[in-house]
Write an enzyme that holds these catalytic residues in place. Structure first.
Site, PDB file in Angstrom:
ATOM      1  N   HIS A  43     -28.997  23.737  94.187  1.00 55.34           N
ATOM      2  CA  HIS A  43     -28.325  22.663  94.735  1.00 55.34           C
ATOM      3  C   HIS A  43     -26.896  22.436  93.874  1.00 55.34           C
ATOM      4  O   HIS A  43     -27.018  22.347  92.657  1.00 55.34           O
ATOM      5  CB  HIS A  43     -29.053  21.508  94.599  1.00 55.34           C
ATOM      6  CG  HIS A  43     -28.255  20.144  94.908  1.00 55.34           C
ATOM      7  ND1 HIS A  43     -28.048  19.040  94.037  1.00 55.34           N
ATOM      8  CD2 HIS A  43     -27.738  19.763  96.053  1.00 55.34           C
ATOM      9  CE1 HIS A  43     -27.576  18.171  94.859  1.00 55.34           C
ATOM     10  NE2 HIS A  43     -27.274  18.622  95.934  1.00 55.34           N
ATOM     11  N   ARG A  44     -25.779  22.864  94.446  1.00 57.38           N
ATOM     12  CA  ARG A  44     -24.518  22.687  93.821  1.00 57.38           C
ATOM     13  C   ARG A  44     -24.519  23.970  92.748  1.00 57.38           C
ATOM     14  O   ARG A  44     -23.728  23.885  91.880  1.00 57.38           O
ATOM     15  CB  ARG A  44     -24.205  21.343  93.183  1.00 57.38           C
ATOM     16  CG  ARG A  44     -24.172  20.260  94.026  1.00 57.38           C
ATOM     17  CD  ARG A  44     -23.684  18.984  93.280  1.00 57.38           C
ATOM     18  NE  ARG A  44     -24.393  17.812  94.014  1.00 57.38           N
ATOM     19  CZ  ARG A  44     -24.356  16.592  93.515  1.00 57.38           C
ATOM     20  NH1 ARG A  44     -23.980  16.395  92.522  1.00 57.38           N
ATOM     21  NH2 ARG A  44     -24.862  15.383  94.315  1.00 57.38           N
ATOM     22  N   GLU A  70     -26.280  26.075  97.343  1.00 57.38           N
ATOM     23  CA  GLU A  70     -25.698  25.112  98.009  1.00 57.38           C
ATOM     24  C   GLU A  70     -24.330  24.539  97.606  1.00 57.38           C
ATOM     25  O   GLU A  70     -24.275  24.689  96.347  1.00 57.38           O
ATOM     26  CB  GLU A  70     -26.415  23.928  98.339  1.00 57.38           C
ATOM     27  CG  GLU A  70     -26.086  22.739  99.296  1.00 57.38           C
ATOM     28  CD  GLU A  70     -25.515  21.471  98.539  1.00 57.38           C
ATOM     29  OE1 GLU A  70     -25.276  20.413  99.317  1.00 57.38           O
ATOM     30  OE2 GLU A  70     -25.207  21.476  97.214  1.00 57.38           O
ATOM     31  N   ASP A  72     -20.418  22.056  98.131  1.00 60.50           N
ATOM     32  CA  ASP A  72     -19.731  20.886  98.824  1.00 60.50           C
ATOM     33  C   ASP A  72     -18.271  21.313  98.809  1.00 60.50           C
ATOM     34  O   ASP A  72     -17.559  21.669  98.166  1.00 60.50           O
ATOM     35  CB  ASP A  72     -19.873  19.730  98.006  1.00 60.50           C
ATOM     36  CG  ASP A  72     -21.500  19.212  97.889  1.00 60.50           C
ATOM     37  OD1 ASP A  72     -22.174  18.906  98.644  1.00 60.50           O
ATOM     38  OD2 ASP A  72     -21.917  19.423  96.764  1.00 60.50           O
ATOM     39  N   HIS A  85     -18.039  18.026  94.804  1.00 58.40           N
ATOM     40  CA  HIS A  85     -18.787  17.141  95.734  1.00 58.40           C
ATOM     41  C   HIS A  85     -18.246  15.760  95.809  1.00 58.40           C
ATOM     42  O   HIS A  85     -18.481  15.165  96.968  1.00 58.40           O
ATOM     43  CB  HIS A  85     -20.133  16.744  94.654  1.00 58.40           C
ATOM     44  CG  HIS A  85     -21.064  15.708  95.281  1.00 58.40           C
ATOM     45  ND1 HIS A  85     -20.985  14.339  95.016  1.00 58.40           N
ATOM     46  CD2 HIS A  85     -22.193  16.129  96.127  1.00 58.40           C
ATOM     47  CE1 HIS A  85     -22.011  13.758  95.733  1.00 58.40           C
ATOM     48  NE2 HIS A  85     -22.637  14.691  96.556  1.00 58.40           N
ATOM     49  N   GLU A 144     -22.091  22.842 102.476  1.00 59.07           N
ATOM     50  CA  GLU A 144     -22.022  21.427 103.105  1.00 59.07           C
ATOM     51  C   GLU A 144     -20.523  20.756 103.283  1.00 59.07           C
ATOM     52  O   GLU A 144     -19.672  20.770 102.327  1.00 59.07           O
ATOM     53  CB  GLU A 144     -22.758  20.277 102.146  1.00 59.07           C
ATOM     54  CG  GLU A 144     -22.555  18.720 102.866  1.00 59.07           C
ATOM     55  CD  GLU A 144     -23.358  17.813 101.842  1.00 59.07           C
ATOM     56  OE1 GLU A 144     -24.163  18.252 100.886  1.00 59.07           O
ATOM     57  OE2 GLU A 144     -23.166  16.638 102.250  1.00 59.07           O
ATOM     58  N   LYS A 146     -18.246  17.927 103.545  1.00 57.84           N
ATOM     59  CA  LYS A 146     -17.906  16.238 103.064  1.00 57.84           C
ATOM     60  C   LYS A 146     -16.925  15.743 103.713  1.00 57.84           C
ATOM     61  O   LYS A 146     -16.065  16.207 104.235  1.00 57.84           O
ATOM     62  CB  LYS A 146     -17.662  16.268 101.498  1.00 57.84           C
ATOM     63  CG  LYS A 146     -18.862  16.755 100.669  1.00 57.84           C
ATOM     64  CD  LYS A 146     -20.003  15.780 100.747  1.00 57.84           C
ATOM     65  CE  LYS A 146     -21.047  15.832  99.752  1.00 57.84           C
ATOM     66  NZ  LYS A 146     -22.346  15.322  99.876  1.00 57.84           N
ATOM     67  N   ASP A 270     -32.055  21.448  91.667  1.00 54.56           N
ATOM     68  CA  ASP A 270     -30.925  21.613  90.620  1.00 54.56           C
ATOM     69  C   ASP A 270     -31.798  22.592  89.876  1.00 54.56           C
ATOM     70  O   ASP A 270     -30.928  22.967  88.988  1.00 54.56           O
ATOM     71  CB  ASP A 270     -30.996  20.443  90.041  1.00 54.56           C
ATOM     72  CG  ASP A 270     -29.914  19.173  90.772  1.00 54.56           C
ATOM     73  OD1 ASP A 270     -29.586  19.554  91.770  1.00 54.56           O
ATOM     74  OD2 ASP A 270     -29.908  18.187  90.030  1.00 54.56           O
TER      75      ASP A 270
HETATM   76  O1  G3P Z   1     -28.009  19.666 100.281  1.00 51.93           O
HETATM   77  C1  G3P Z   1     -28.220  18.492 100.406  1.00 51.93           C
HETATM   78  C2  G3P Z   1     -27.493  17.323  99.288  1.00 51.93           C
HETATM   79  O2  G3P Z   1     -26.583  18.297  98.467  1.00 51.93           O
HETATM   80  C3  G3P Z   1     -26.866  16.377  99.930  1.00 51.93           C
HETATM   81  O3  G3P Z   1     -26.662  15.639  98.926  1.00 51.93           O
HETATM   82  O4  G3P Z   1     -25.035  13.990  97.765  1.00 51.93           O
HETATM   83  O5  G3P Z   1     -26.032  16.195  96.907  1.00 51.93           O
HETATM   84  O6  G3P Z   1     -24.332  16.172  98.644  1.00 51.93           O
HETATM   85  P1  G3P Z   1     -25.469  15.390  97.796  1.00 51.93           P
HETATM   86 CA    CA Z   2     -24.214  18.599  98.784  1.00 49.83          CA
END
Ligand code: G3P
Ligand code: CA
Length: 280
Positions: A43-44, A70, A72, A85, A144, A146, A270
Site C-alpha cells: 500500500h503506497r 498501490e 495514488d 496521497h 488509485e 484521487k 503497509d
Molecule cells: O488501495 C486502497 C487504499 O489506498 C484506499 O485508501 O486513503 O489509503 O488511499 P487510501
Molecule cells: Ca490509495
C-alpha cells in the site's frame, strides 16, 4: 515372512501402476488450498518501511516480494500526474499548499522522505510516468485516481500514460486502476476497457447491496472495500458477480491472517511481510 514381503511389494507396485493419478490428485487437493494465489499488494509501496508513494517504497515492495504495489495519483497545476496521497503536500513533504496549485517544477523540489525518517532525506514525489518506466515488467501496479472532481480529464491522461508505454494490454505485470469515485471508474473503463478497474468502498455498516454489486459488475473487475467489511458471505457474493476483491488496509498480522484464511484475491497492506500464506 519373505512371502509376505513379496506380497506387500506386489501390492505397492500394483497401486503405483494403476492409480498414479489418484495419488497425484490427493497431493493436488492439499496444494490447491494452500496455494490459492492471494496477491500481496504493498500500500503506497511498502509504506510501513519507507516513505509512502516514493521510489524507495516501491523498490522496497519489490524487494519484499509483493506482486503489486498501490499508488495514488493527483495532478499538478500544469497538468503533470504526480504520485502523492493527500490533496496537499503538507503532511509528507517540506512544502505547503495544494497539489493542484503547485507547478510540477515546484513539486519536484520537495523532500518527500524526511517526514518518514532522515535516512530517506531527498526522496522525491515521482510522476506517474517515472514510476511506470521504472517498474514496467518488474511489478504489478494498482493505480488509485484521487479527487476526480479537482482534476477534470485525469482519466484520459492516465490512459495516455499507459497506452504510450504499451501497458494497456493484459501481460505478466498486472495494471489495475481504482477509485472511490465510481463515476470516474466508469469513465476510465469507457476510455480504456482493456485495463481492469476497481471500485473502492469505505466502511459502511449496511454492507454492499445486490443492486450495487450488479451495477459495479457492468464496468468493474474488482470491488475493494475497507477490510472490516469483508466476510465469507460478501466474498462469495462478489465472486458470484465474477469480480474479485482486494480489501485494504492491513496493518496487523491478525487481519492479514483472517483475510488469508478467508481466501480473498489480494490484500493491500503497509507491511508486505504480514501477507505470507506460508506462515499460516
Ligand atoms: O488501495 C486502497 C487504499 O489506498 C484506499 O485508501 O486513503 O489509503 O488511499 P487510501
Ligand atoms: Ca490509495
Amino acid at each position: 515372512m519373505k512371502k509376505c514381503l513379496g506380497c506387500i511389494l506386489m501390492a505397492v507396485l500394483f497401486f503405483t501402476m494403476f492409480f498414479p493419478s489418484g495419488m497425484a490428485l490427493a497431493d493436488d487437493e492439499v496444494s490447491t488450498k494452500d496455494q490459492k494465489q492471494i496477491l500481496n499488494i504493498s500500500h503506497r509501496g511498502a509504506s510501513g518501511y519507507a516513505p509512502e508513494n516514493t521510489m524507495a517504497a516501491f523498490e522496497k515492495a519489490v524487494d519484499m516480494k509483493s506482486e503489486m504495489f498501490e499508488l495514488d495519483v493527483q495532478m499538478s497545476k500544469d497538468g503533470e500526474l504526480v504520485v502523492i496521497h493527500d490533496t496537499t503536500v503538507d503532511r509528507t513533504t517540506d512544502g505547503t499548499g495544494e497539489v493542484k496549485d503547485l507547478t510540477y517544477d515546484e513539486i519536484a523540489e520537495l523532500d518527500a522522505g524526511s517526514f518518514f525518517s532522515e535516512e530517506f532525506e531527498g526522496e522525491k514525489i515521482p510522476t506517474l510516468g517515472e514510476v511506470l518506466d521504472q517498474f514496467k515488467g518488474r511489478s504489478g501496479i494498482l493505480i488509485e485516481l484521487k479527487s476526480h472532481s479537482k482534476y477534470p480529464g485525469i482519466e484520459q491522461k492516465v490512459a495516455d500514460e499507459l497506452t504510450s508505454r504499451n501497458m494497456d494490454k493484459p501481460n505478466n505485470n498486472k495494471i489495475i486502476v481504482q477509485s472511490f469515485d465510481h463515476e470516474s471508474m466508469e469513465t476510465f473503463h469507457s476510455i480504456l476497457p482493456s485495463v481492469p478497474v476497481g471500485v473502492l468502498l469505505n466502511y459502511s455498516p449496511d454492507g454492499i447491496s445486490e443492486a450495487e454489486l450488479s451495477d459495479f459488475a457492468q464496468y468493474a473487475d474488482y470491488v475493494n472495500p475497507n477490510k472490516d467489511m469483508i466476510d465469507a458471505d460478501l466474498l462469495e457474493r462478489i465472486h458470484d458477480f465474477e469480480m474479485e476483491t482486494h480489501p485494504w488496509t492491513v496493518r496487523d498480522q491478525e487481519s492479514a491472517d483472517y483475510l488469508l484464511n478467508l481466501g480473498v484475491d489480494g490484500i493491500i497492506t503497509d507491511y508486505p511481510d504480514y501477507v505470507d500464506p506460508h506462515k499460516q
